[in-house]
Enzyme design. Structure first.
Site, PDB file in Angstrom:
ATOM      1  N   ARG A 111      -3.800   6.393   9.985  1.00  0.00           N
ATOM      2  CA  ARG A 111      -4.036   4.648   9.786  1.00  0.00           C
ATOM      3  C   ARG A 111      -3.135   4.045  10.684  1.00  0.00           C
ATOM      4  O   ARG A 111      -3.753   2.965  11.339  1.00  0.00           O
ATOM      5  CB  ARG A 111      -3.916   4.403   8.369  1.00  0.00           C
ATOM      6  CG  ARG A 111      -4.671   5.160   7.466  1.00  0.00           C
ATOM      7  CD  ARG A 111      -4.439   4.754   5.961  1.00  0.00           C
ATOM      8  NE  ARG A 111      -4.768   3.256   5.509  1.00  0.00           N
ATOM      9  CZ  ARG A 111      -4.091   2.572   4.503  1.00  0.00           C
ATOM     10  NH1 ARG A 111      -3.721   3.425   3.699  1.00  0.00           N
ATOM     11  NH2 ARG A 111      -4.252   1.343   4.632  1.00  0.00           N
ATOM     12  N   HIS A 127       1.329  -5.289  -0.164  1.00  0.00           N
ATOM     13  CA  HIS A 127       1.539  -3.828  -0.009  1.00  0.00           C
ATOM     14  C   HIS A 127       2.212  -3.233   0.940  1.00  0.00           C
ATOM     15  O   HIS A 127       1.968  -2.172   1.342  1.00  0.00           O
ATOM     16  CB  HIS A 127       0.092  -3.183   0.121  1.00  0.00           C
ATOM     17  CG  HIS A 127      -0.620  -3.594  -1.487  1.00  0.00           C
ATOM     18  ND1 HIS A 127      -2.120  -3.464  -1.437  1.00  0.00           N
ATOM     19  CD2 HIS A 127      -0.274  -4.144  -2.434  1.00  0.00           C
ATOM     20  CE1 HIS A 127      -2.433  -3.589  -2.861  1.00  0.00           C
ATOM     21  NE2 HIS A 127      -1.478  -4.192  -3.326  1.00  0.00           N
ATOM     22  N   CYS A 166      13.593   4.655   4.019  1.00  0.00           N
ATOM     23  CA  CYS A 166      13.973   5.870   3.602  1.00  0.00           C
ATOM     24  C   CYS A 166      13.396   6.235   2.252  1.00  0.00           C
ATOM     25  O   CYS A 166      13.169   5.329   1.350  1.00  0.00           O
ATOM     26  CB  CYS A 166      15.408   5.773   3.311  1.00  0.00           C
ATOM     27  SG  CYS A 166      16.241   7.389   2.693  1.00  0.00           S
ATOM     28  N   CYS A 216      18.951   4.790  -0.864  1.00  0.00           N
ATOM     29  CA  CYS A 216      19.096   4.303   0.363  1.00  0.00           C
ATOM     30  C   CYS A 216      18.418   3.038   0.905  1.00  0.00           C
ATOM     31  O   CYS A 216      17.230   3.158   0.523  1.00  0.00           O
ATOM     32  CB  CYS A 216      18.950   5.621   1.160  1.00  0.00           C
ATOM     33  SG  CYS A 216      19.200   5.356   3.221  1.00  0.00           S
TER      34      CYS A 216
HETATM   35  N1  APR Z   1     -16.788  -8.661   5.258  1.00  0.00           N
HETATM   36  C1  APR Z   1     -16.427  -9.011   3.925  1.00  0.00           C
HETATM   37  N2  APR Z   1     -16.210  -8.085   2.857  1.00  0.00           N
HETATM   38  C2  APR Z   1     -16.283  -6.631   3.256  1.00  0.00           C
HETATM   39  C3  APR Z   1     -16.684  -6.365   4.431  1.00  0.00           C
HETATM   40  C4  APR Z   1     -16.962  -7.366   5.436  1.00  0.00           C
HETATM   41  N3  APR Z   1     -17.266  -6.893   6.953  1.00  0.00           N
HETATM   42  N4  APR Z   1     -17.037  -4.924   4.449  1.00  0.00           N
HETATM   43  C5  APR Z   1     -16.260  -4.524   3.145  1.00  0.00           C
HETATM   44  N5  APR Z   1     -16.362  -5.633   2.634  1.00  0.00           N
HETATM   45  C6  APR Z   1     -15.907  -5.492   1.097  1.00  0.00           C
HETATM   46  C7  APR Z   1     -16.593  -4.662   0.117  1.00  0.00           C
HETATM   47  O1  APR Z   1     -17.870  -4.888  -0.381  1.00  0.00           O
HETATM   48  C8  APR Z   1     -15.422  -4.319  -0.957  1.00  0.00           C
HETATM   49  O2  APR Z   1     -15.698  -5.280  -1.929  1.00  0.00           O
HETATM   50  O3  APR Z   1     -14.439  -5.328   1.075  1.00  0.00           O
HETATM   51  C9  APR Z   1     -14.042  -4.753  -0.015  1.00  0.00           C
HETATM   52  C10 APR Z   1     -13.143  -3.703   0.169  1.00  0.00           C
HETATM   53  O4  APR Z   1     -12.869  -3.159  -1.251  1.00  0.00           O
HETATM   54  P1  APR Z   1     -11.771  -1.942  -1.179  1.00  0.00           P
HETATM   55  O5  APR Z   1     -12.278  -0.848  -0.237  1.00  0.00           O
HETATM   56  O6  APR Z   1     -11.495  -1.622  -2.487  1.00  0.00           O
HETATM   57  O7  APR Z   1     -10.491  -2.520  -0.449  1.00  0.00           O
HETATM   58  P2  APR Z   1      -9.259  -3.374  -1.260  1.00  0.00           P
HETATM   59  O8  APR Z   1     -10.042  -4.376  -2.304  1.00  0.00           O
HETATM   60  O9  APR Z   1      -8.550  -4.014  -0.140  1.00  0.00           O
HETATM   61  O10 APR Z   1      -8.472  -2.613  -1.986  1.00  0.00           O
HETATM   62  C11 APR Z   1      -7.241  -3.044  -2.629  1.00  0.00           C
HETATM   63  O11 APR Z   1      -6.643  -0.792  -3.070  1.00  0.00           O
HETATM   64  O12 APR Z   1      -6.269   1.352  -2.375  1.00  0.00           O
HETATM   65  C12 APR Z   1      -5.501   0.373  -2.531  1.00  0.00           C
HETATM   66  O13 APR Z   1      -3.658  -0.581  -1.820  1.00  0.00           O
HETATM   67  C13 APR Z   1      -4.925  -0.264  -1.634  1.00  0.00           C
HETATM   68  O14 APR Z   1      -5.058  -2.672  -0.706  1.00  0.00           O
HETATM   69  C14 APR Z   1      -5.762  -1.588  -1.201  1.00  0.00           C
HETATM   70  C15 APR Z   1      -6.083  -1.880  -2.454  1.00  0.00           C
END
Ligand code: APR
Length: 291
Positions: A70, A121, A129, A134
């Site tokens: 990542r 996050h 660490c 630590c």
């Molecule tokens: N523009 C706007 N929205 C979008 C786009 C785009 N180009 N592409 C995808 N999406 C939307 C999807 O429809 C979805 O609702 O973005 C959202 C992504 O959701 P997740 O994949 O669940 O990501 P997120 O909400 O950031 O996850 C939250 O979960 O895994 C943990 O810590 C990790 O920060 C992360 C947290």
């Protein structure tokens, strides 16, 4: 009315205190995978295998490969117009605060003013660490790969290729992973894992900002709003009849879910955040310079 840009611009013109809560969808246009959408990290791999303290104790090499991958991907893409629009809004309006769940540093690379950005996050580019006693940490570490053992992460085109069970990589000897220079425990990515607390001071700061006065607009951008506390801030800001919760999400259904009860002062825009945000914020930020 809830998807009228004109009506939103009217609300924006009379708004001062604005909060944004950003998720992986904001970085999708830059080319980074989301977590729960199609091709998302958690669609192909279990979060519990890759993003928990237990996973790191069990198999630090596997967890490090995930984060080294990542890091490499985030370094190989650029902030998009959505990031730039939010940074421009912050520069124009000191009462705009941006919370992000993303750890890809794309907000920071779009020169978003640091006091107006809270990385809930953590960051892929901060190393800490792994020993709880630590305090060693190293911010802004952009080396990729971090060490020879993690080189496969920097040359894989996809996570599924990197962690392909039919072509398992040789197990990584933890001794070959980066260690803390102070106590010699393993270094870990400076991100918040499931089951871990967010930084106390930052949460208090956000609560103080929300309590400092009515919030006019909460932008909920590119997030599935399933992870707390990020998912709770929009409702926490809602002051009856005053606060507009504005979701910007590629998935129209997601908008309805986030606004479990769409109220008349709310807005829901379905589309790519990288295209919608410059449009929505144009009255305040003007035209963004062409990339
Ligand atoms: N523009 C706007 N929205 C979008 C786009 C785009 N180009 N592409 C995808 N999406 C939307 C999807 O429809 C979805 O609702 O973005 C959202 C992504 O959701 P997740 O994949 O669940 O990501 P997120 O909400 O950031 O996850 C939250 O979960 O895994 C943990 O810590 C990790 O920060 C992360 C947290």
């Amino acid at each position: 009315e809830y998807n009228s840009i004109t009506a939103f611009h009217k609300k924006l013109a009379e708004s001062k205190r604005i909060l944004a809560v950003c998720g992986a969808g904001l970085s999708a246009a830059s080319g980074l995978a989301t977590f729960r959408g199609a091709g998302g990290h958690w669609r192909e791999h279990k979060a519990t295998d890759l993003a928990t303290p237990g996973a790191f104790r069990r198999d630090p090499g596997l967890v490090w490969l995930f984060y080294a991958y990542r890091r490499h991907m985030a370094l190989s893409v650029k902030p998009n117009a959505g990031h730039h629009a939010l940074a421009a809004l912050a520069k124009k309006n000191p009462d705009f605060l941006c919370l992000t769940q993303n750890v890809d540093n794309l907000h920071q690379r779009s020169l978003h003013p640091p006091p107006q950005l809270k990385p809930l996050h953590g960051s892929l580019f901060t190393l800490t660490c792994s020993s709880p006693s630590c305090t060693w940490s190293s911010p802004n570490n952009y080396a990729s790969p971090l060490c020879p053992a993690l080189a496969p992460a920097a040359s894989s085109s996809s996570l599924s290729q990197l962690l392909d069970p039919s072509h398992p990589l040789d197990p990584i000897d933890p001794k070959s992973l980066p260690h803390c220079p102070d106590c010699h425990s393993l270094q870990r990515p400076g991100v918040v894992w499931f089951g871990e607390p967010l930084e106390e001071g930052m949460l208090d700061e956000i609560d103080r900002w929300i309590d400092a006065g009515p919030v006019d607009i909460v932008l909920v951008i590119g997030t599935s709003s399933v992870v707390y506390p990020a998912a709770g801030y929009a409702e926490a800001c809602r002051t009856k009849g005053h606060t507009s919760v504005v979701t910007v999400n590629l998935d129209a259904d997601q908008n309805r879910q986030t606004l479990n009860s769409l109220q008349e002062e709310d807005f829901a825009f379905a589309g790519d955040a990288a295209e919608l945000l410059p449009e929505l914020l144009k009255p305040v930020i003007g035209e963004l310079p062409k990339e």
